[in-house]
Design an enzyme around this catalytic site. Structure first.
Site, PDB file in Angstrom:
ATOM      1  N   TYR A 180      -1.613   0.312  10.650  1.00 12.76           N
ATOM      2  CA  TYR A 180      -1.805  -0.193   9.290  1.00 12.76           C
ATOM      3  C   TYR A 180      -0.668   0.260   8.385  1.00 12.76           C
ATOM      4  CZ  TYR A 180      -3.651  -0.811   4.596  1.00 12.76           C
ATOM      5  OH  TYR A 180      -3.797  -1.173   3.271  1.00 12.76           O
ATOM      6  N   SER A 231       0.851  -1.191   0.000  1.00 18.77           N
ATOM      7  CA  SER A 231       0.000   0.000   0.000  1.00 18.77           C
ATOM      8  C   SER A 231       0.884   1.237   0.000  1.00 18.77           C
ATOM      9  CB  SER A 231      -0.902   0.028   1.239  1.00 18.77           C
ATOM     10  OG  SER A 231      -1.550   1.290   1.374  1.00 18.77           O
TER      11      SER A 231
END
Length: 246
Positions: free
Chosen positions: A158, A145
């Protein structure tokens, strides 16, 4: 690598990017094991979409955060299809926590996200590696990501977990060479159910991107297939984000 007649395991394959990757691989003649943890109906629907189109697929339940379940899943794939040539490490979770809420990033949240997003990918790669090495070839794509590059994202744990995925990709590329290639596809914002309840925020983000649109799961799936096919590439982070990080 010609993907036709190969077998792929796609973790979290029932929804979003996982479903799009499963369908894209099946369209290239790949037999697909669609992994799910809790989304059984979604996984079985993905299998139906593939088999109705003349492809081969099976849904397999396993929690990627549990090593023994992952090892059993790899065995099931090989029993069903005879091999496992490709792995798409897509399964991942997040928690939406404001970055300045350090107390909200509890030990439980850290453990949960690392167990699935990082250790889960390692468990899956380790489980399939012996079968790939036996056949003298294999390819793995991890889903990273841009949160792992920018430090921004749905929560601090995250973002850090995705940075770890990028590091894991490089380390696995070294550990599994030369038989197995390992690369990482790094999406920006993607129009999936992760935006549920925040659709307006997603719409406001699109005009800020160079290409003026949010990526679709199909965009990411196309790049996943390309990375699996490319035999002269390993240990690479490939960003697909409509220019979001420029």
């Amino acid at each position: 690598m010609d993907l036709k007649y190969k077998t792929a395991l796609v973790t979290g394959g029932g929804t979003g990017i996982g479903r799009a990757a499963s369908l894209a691989l099946a369209a290239r003649g790949v037999s697909v094991a669609v992994n799910y943890s809790r989304s059984r109906d979604d996984a079985e629907e993905t299998v139906r979409l593939i088999t109705n189109g003349g492809g081969r697929a099976v849904a397999i339940q396993a929690d990627v955060a549990k090593d023994m379940e992952v090892r059993d899943m790899a065995e099931q794939v090989v029993r069903h299809f005879g091999a496992v040539d490709l792995l798409v490490n897509n399964a991942g979770i997040t928690r939406h926590i404001p970055f300045d809420d350090l107390e909200g990033a509890t030990e439980e949240v850290w453990d949960e996200l690392y167990q699935v997003n990082v250790k889960g990918m390692f468990f899956c790669a380790r489980a399939v590696a012996p079968y790939m090495r036996k056949n003298q070839q294999g390819a793995i794509v991890n889903l990273g990501s841009i949160a792992g590059q920018t430090g921004l994202g749905s929560s601090l744990p995250y973002a850090v977990s995705k940075a770890a995925v990028h590091g894991l990709t490089k380390s696995l590329a070294r550990a599994l060479a030369p038989e197995i290639r390992v690369n990482c596809v790094v999406p920006g914002a993607v129009a999936t159910r992760w935006w549920a309840g925040r659709e307006e925020q997603m719409k406001k983000l699109a005009p800020q991107m160079l290409l003026k649109h949010i990526s679709t799961p199909e965009d990411i799936a196309s790049l996943i297939c390309t990375a699996l096919e490319q035999e002269a590439m390993t240990g690479q982070m490939i960003t697909v984000d409509s220019g979001q990080t420029l």
